[in-house]
Structures are given as structure tokens and as C-alpha cells.
Design an enzyme around this catalytic site. Structure first.
Site, PDB file in Angstrom:
ATOM      1  N   LYS A 151      51.700  -8.083  45.901  1.00 47.21           N
ATOM      2  CA  LYS A 151      51.457  -9.480  46.281  1.00 47.21           C
ATOM      3  C   LYS A 151      50.613 -10.192  45.239  1.00 47.21           C
ATOM      4  O   LYS A 151      50.826 -11.377  44.961  1.00 47.21           O
ATOM      5  CB  LYS A 151      50.815  -9.550  47.665  1.00 47.21           C
ATOM      6  CG  LYS A 151      51.825  -9.242  48.752  1.00 47.21           C
ATOM      7  CD  LYS A 151      51.190  -9.119  50.106  1.00 47.21           C
ATOM      8  CE  LYS A 151      52.233  -8.657  51.119  1.00 47.21           C
ATOM      9  NZ  LYS A 151      51.588  -8.072  52.287  1.00 47.21           N
ATOM     10  N   LYS A 165      64.482  -3.452  49.657  1.00 49.97           N
ATOM     11  CA  LYS A 165      64.677  -3.486  51.113  1.00 49.97           C
ATOM     12  C   LYS A 165      64.962  -4.899  51.607  1.00 49.97           C
ATOM     13  O   LYS A 165      64.654  -5.870  50.911  1.00 49.97           O
ATOM     14  CB  LYS A 165      63.441  -2.931  51.808  1.00 49.97           C
ATOM     15  CG  LYS A 165      62.182  -3.723  51.516  1.00 49.97           C
ATOM     16  CD  LYS A 165      60.987  -3.182  52.264  1.00 49.97           C
ATOM     17  CE  LYS A 165      59.763  -4.027  51.962  1.00 49.97           C
ATOM     18  NZ  LYS A 165      59.227  -4.804  53.035  1.00 49.97           N
ATOM     19  N   LYS A 186      61.723 -10.489  55.004  1.00 52.99           N
ATOM     20  CA  LYS A 186      61.715 -11.795  55.676  1.00 52.99           C
ATOM     21  C   LYS A 186      61.743 -12.952  54.703  1.00 52.99           C
ATOM     22  O   LYS A 186      62.416 -13.934  54.915  1.00 52.99           O
ATOM     23  CB  LYS A 186      60.449 -11.920  56.538  1.00 52.99           C
ATOM     24  CG  LYS A 186      60.556 -11.193  57.856  1.00 52.99           C
ATOM     25  CD  LYS A 186      59.497 -11.632  58.823  1.00 52.99           C
ATOM     26  CE  LYS A 186      58.136 -11.128  58.454  1.00 52.99           C
ATOM     27  NZ  LYS A 186      57.861  -9.717  58.706  1.00 52.99           N
TER      28      LYS A 186
HETATM   29  P1  TYM Z   1      56.130  -6.796  58.327  1.00 54.32           P
HETATM   30  O1  TYM Z   1      56.012  -8.088  59.043  1.00 54.32           O
HETATM   31  O2  TYM Z   1      56.357  -6.818  56.868  1.00 54.32           O
HETATM   32  O3  TYM Z   1      57.280  -5.931  58.971  1.00 54.32           O
HETATM   33  C1  TYM Z   1      57.322  -5.718  60.373  1.00 54.32           C
HETATM   34  C2  TYM Z   1      57.861  -4.342  60.694  1.00 54.32           C
HETATM   35  O4  TYM Z   1      59.198  -4.218  60.216  1.00 54.32           O
HETATM   36  C3  TYM Z   1      59.289  -3.110  59.317  1.00 54.32           C
HETATM   37  N1  TYM Z   1      60.223  -3.456  58.245  1.00 54.32           N
HETATM   38  C4  TYM Z   1      61.186  -2.644  57.825  1.00 54.32           C
HETATM   39  N2  TYM Z   1      61.536  -1.416  58.198  1.00 54.32           N
HETATM   40  C5  TYM Z   1      62.583  -0.856  57.578  1.00 54.32           C
HETATM   41  N3  TYM Z   1      63.301  -1.468  56.599  1.00 54.32           N
HETATM   42  C6  TYM Z   1      62.982  -2.707  56.171  1.00 54.32           C
HETATM   43  N4  TYM Z   1      63.716  -3.313  55.245  1.00 54.32           N
HETATM   44  C7  TYM Z   1      61.874  -3.355  56.791  1.00 54.32           C
HETATM   45  N5  TYM Z   1      61.276  -4.567  56.636  1.00 54.32           N
HETATM   46  C8  TYM Z   1      60.274  -4.603  57.532  1.00 54.32           C
HETATM   47  C9  TYM Z   1      57.886  -2.890  58.790  1.00 54.32           C
HETATM   48  O5  TYM Z   1      57.703  -1.575  58.341  1.00 54.32           O
HETATM   49  C10 TYM Z   1      57.056  -3.220  60.006  1.00 54.32           C
HETATM   50  O6  TYM Z   1      57.007  -2.129  60.896  1.00 54.32           O
HETATM   51  N6  TYM Z   1      51.421  -5.205  57.905  1.00 54.32           N
HETATM   52  C11 TYM Z   1      52.532  -5.358  58.833  1.00 54.32           C
HETATM   53  C12 TYM Z   1      52.189  -6.167  60.055  1.00 54.32           C
HETATM   54  C13 TYM Z   1      51.038  -5.654  60.832  1.00 54.32           C
HETATM   55  C14 TYM Z   1      50.979  -4.429  61.556  1.00 54.32           C
HETATM   56  C15 TYM Z   1      49.701  -4.409  62.167  1.00 54.32           C
HETATM   57  C16 TYM Z   1      51.866  -3.375  61.727  1.00 54.32           C
HETATM   58  C17 TYM Z   1      49.864  -6.286  61.007  1.00 54.32           C
HETATM   59  N7  TYM Z   1      49.064  -5.550  61.807  1.00 54.32           N
HETATM   60  C18 TYM Z   1      49.294  -3.323  62.958  1.00 54.32           C
HETATM   61  C19 TYM Z   1      51.460  -2.301  62.516  1.00 54.32           C
HETATM   62  C20 TYM Z   1      50.190  -2.294  63.113  1.00 54.32           C
HETATM   63  C21 TYM Z   1      53.664  -6.064  58.107  1.00 54.32           C
HETATM   64  O7  TYM Z   1      53.462  -6.781  57.176  1.00 54.32           O
HETATM   65  O8  TYM Z   1      54.886  -5.878  58.666  1.00 54.32           O
END
Ligand code: TYM
Length: 336
Positions: free
Chosen positions: A117, A199, A202
Site C-alpha cells: 500500500k 487475486k 475490490k
Molecule cells: P478485505 O476487505 O481485503 O477482504 C475481505 C475478506 O475476503 C478475503 N479475500 C479473498 N479471499 C480469497 N481470494 C481473494 N481474491 C480474496 N480477496 C479478498 C480476505 O482474505 C478477507 O478474508 N484486513 C481485512 C479486513 C479486516 C479483518 C478484521 C479481517 C479488518 N479487521 C478482523 C478479519 C478480522 C481486509 O482487508 O479484508
């Protein structure tokens, strides 16, 4: 520990930096839904985290509502789980501060997501971006969660959360279980982008990402544009990444018979990628369309959305308050 007699606690979150896609579903939401009956679940939309990369909040509210509606459309039951918004739970920020006293600059700077980032936004390497893993640990530890259903990309953050929990326990007394990334014992999932470059995501790579709100025509268009080649000429030819990705996606949304037919075609060098993509596109449409339609109906019911978020925040707030009593007692910051 006080919570051991109850169902194991589960926590996870998704940032509202855009709308949900196939990776969000197969990396996270699918397990949320599978876990909601057996565990005490806290699932939230990480709006505070999104401010570290998306400081412009014009579309924040709409994104939060969109993402919540998609959680519900995928089958999450707000009577079984606490579904809430991160910013509604003020205790998160307090725990975040305490955890920051246990998080070291060197390890934060080495975090892969921070480095990525920071490269993408060199003009805005803010302190909250650096301490992103402490906030995520606070989300999890606030409910003393044991299991965290996430995709592969969150593995490092989970290791850090475990380290922070261990350090806290060591310094102030046993309060937190060491949280574990969870996928029912299987490897964590990574859903590849359609173009074979990394991957699904969003906010990046939008033409190679299938969103849960894409319409049928757009799904077909994106799938049909996926990169292929002339196909293997000799049995035993290893699959190039971009072909392997298509098979991976097929496995997620098609039947085993369909998947195996195309694997056999590949092995026999008779595969027609046009047919594979048509099949994949149709199965994607069948998978995504019902979620998309349901989410629209849910989103249009504003009072229901409001009610879900309020109820979720109340339940998560109760759990947060209990944990913070323990935390303040343990640290000794309680004077009356
Ligand atoms: P985020 O918003 O990037 O993604 C949300 C969830 O989706 C999963 N994910 C994927 N899994 C497989 N393949 C992909 N292409 C893919 N893209 C996204 C992510 O692994 C995630 O599970 N830091 C976290 C948000 C967060 C969080 C937390 C998660 C904030 N606090 C506490 C768990 C516990 C994030 O940015 O996820």
C-alpha cells in the site's frame, strides 16, 4: 477462561473499499455462513480500516450498506450473528491503542500489505496505515475470538494478531486466546483474477474481478475475455497460470462432473477453451445472479438494514464492554 464453556468465538471483517466479489465470497463469506450455527459469530464491515487507503468518504456510507446487503444476500442471518460496522464499537479504538504499545515499528514496516500500500500511495503513508495490523488485532481480540475465517492474503495479519495477544498475555495476564486463521482445516483460499495476474480484488483489477453485483452480460463478457491459448499439444503439458486459474474458478462454481470433463479434455489435448469459458460463464451467472437480485431487494429496505446494523452493534458492543473491563483491570488503568 470465562468464555470456554460457551460456543467458540469467531470474528472476521471486510473493508468497504468497494463492493464484494468472488474472492470475498470464497475466501470469507462462505465460511461465515457455514459457521453461523455452530459458533458465536461477530462479523463486521471495517470502515475505519478503509480510511487508511480511502480517505474520501463520499461513497463510504453507500459502500457500507452495499457490503452489508451482500452479507445478508449470501445467507448470513442477523439473528444468529452480530453483523455490525467497525466504527460503531468505540472500544475498538481503545484496545487498538493498548495493542499499539505492544507492536513494534520494525515488524509493522515489514508487513507485506503495508509495503504494497505504501508503494501505491507514497503521498499518504499515514500512521494508521502502518498500524493497520494492530487495529485488525483489536477487532479480533475485542471479542476474544479463537477462529478468524479469512482468505490467504490475511494470513500474515493473523500471525501478527497472535503475536500481539501473546505479548499482552505475557505482560498483563492471560486474557486473550491466540486467534487462528480458519478454513475448516483446509488451506486458506486465494481466488485468482480472470487475467491470471494475482487475486480478485475490490478496488484493483476490476475487469478481471467478478463482483457479486455484476449483471449477467458483464459476467459473460469478463469470462469470455479471459486469456487462453491454443491448448496443449502433448499429454502431460503443465497448465500455464492463466489456464490453471480458469480451472480453479470452474471448480468453485461448476459441478465435479463438469470440472473433471474439462480436466480430461485437457489431459487428452482435446480441450476447447471457448467451450470451457462458455460453461464457466453460465455457471458464474447461475451463482451470482440470485445473490445480486437478493441484495438489491435487501438494500431497498432501508429500515431493515438500519435495524440489522443497530442490533449487530448492540451485540458486539456488549461483548466489547466485557472484554475491555478485563483489559483495563489487567493493565491497571482503573482508578474508581
Ligand atoms: P478485505 O476487505 O481485503 O477482504 C475481505 C475478506 O475476503 C478475503 N479475500 C479473498 N479471499 C480469497 N481470494 C481473494 N481474491 C480474496 N480477496 C479478498 C480476505 O482474505 C478477507 O478474508 N484486513 C481485512 C479486513 C479486516 C479483518 C478484521 C479481517 C479488518 N479487521 C478482523 C478479519 C478480522 C481486509 O482487508 O479484508
Amino acid at each position: 477462561m470465562e468464555k470456554s464453556a460457551k460456543k467458540p468465538v469467531v470474528m472476521s471483517g471486510i473493508r468497504p473499499t468497494g463492493i464484494l466479489h468472488l474472492g470475498s465470497y470464497f475466501g470469507a463469506l462462505q465460511n461465515y455462513i457455514r459457521m453461523q450455527d455452530e459458533y458465536e459469530c461477530y462479523f463486521m464491515v471495517a470502515d475505519l480500516h478503509s480510511l487508511t487507503t480511502h480517505p474520501d468518504t463520499k461513497s463510504l456510507r453507500a459502500n457500507v450498506l452495499h457490503v452489508i446487503s451482500e452479507h445478508l444476500a449470501c445467507g448470513l442471518d442477523p439473528d444468529k450473528v452480530a453483523l455490525y460496522c467497525q466504527s460503531a464499537i468505540h472500544e475498538t479504538s481503545e484496545l487498538y491503542f493498548y495493542l499499539n504499545t505492544l507492536a513494534y515499528k520494525g515488524e509493522l514496516e515489514k508487513t507485506t500489505t503495508f509495503k504494497d500500500k505504501a508503494r501505491l500511495q507514497p503521498q499518504n503513508i499515514n500512521a494508521a496505515l502502518l498500524t493497520y495490523p494492530s487495529l485488525m488485532a483489536a477487532d479480533i481480540l475485542l471479542h476474544r475470538a479463537l477462529y478468524v475465517p479469512v482468505g490467504k492474503d490475511q494470513e500474515q495479519h493473523l500471525e501478527m494478531a497472535r503475536n500481539f495477544a501473546t505479548r499482552f498475555n505475557h505482560r498483563y495476564g492471560e486474557i486473550f486466546p491466540g486467534p487462528l486463521a480458519f478454513n475448516f482445516g483446509a488451506a486458506l483460499v486465494k481466488v485468482p483474477a480472470l487475467d491470471g495476474s494475482g487475486k480478485m480484488s475490490k478496488s484493483e483489477n476490476q475487469n478481471a474481478t467478478l463482483y457479486l453485483s455484476d449483471d449477467d452480460a458483464l459476467i459473460r463478457k469478463k469470462v469470455m475475455k479471459a486469456k487462453t491459448d491454443e491448448g496443449p499439444k502433448v499429454p502431460g503439458t503443465p497448465m500455464p497460470d492463466y489456464i490453471e486459474n480458469l480451472f480453479h474458478l470452474l471448480q468453485l462454481v461448476s459441478t465435479t462432473e463438469v470440472y473433471e470433463k474439462f480436466v480430461t479434455d485437457y489431459n487428452q489435448c482435446s480441450i476447447r477453451y471457448g467451450d470451457l469459458k462458455k460453461q464457466l460463464a453460465e455457471n458464474m451467472v447461475q451463482f451470482i445472479a440470485p445473490i445480486r437480485e437478493k441484495a438489491i431487494v435487501i438494500r431497498n429496505n432501508e429500515s431493515y438494514m438500519q435495524e440489522v446494523m443497530e442490533k449487530g452493534a448492540a451485540k458486539a458492543g456488549e461483548s466489547a464492554k466485557k472484554t475491555m473491563q478485563l483489559v483495563r483491570d489487567a493493565i491497571g488503568v482503573k482508578y474508581f
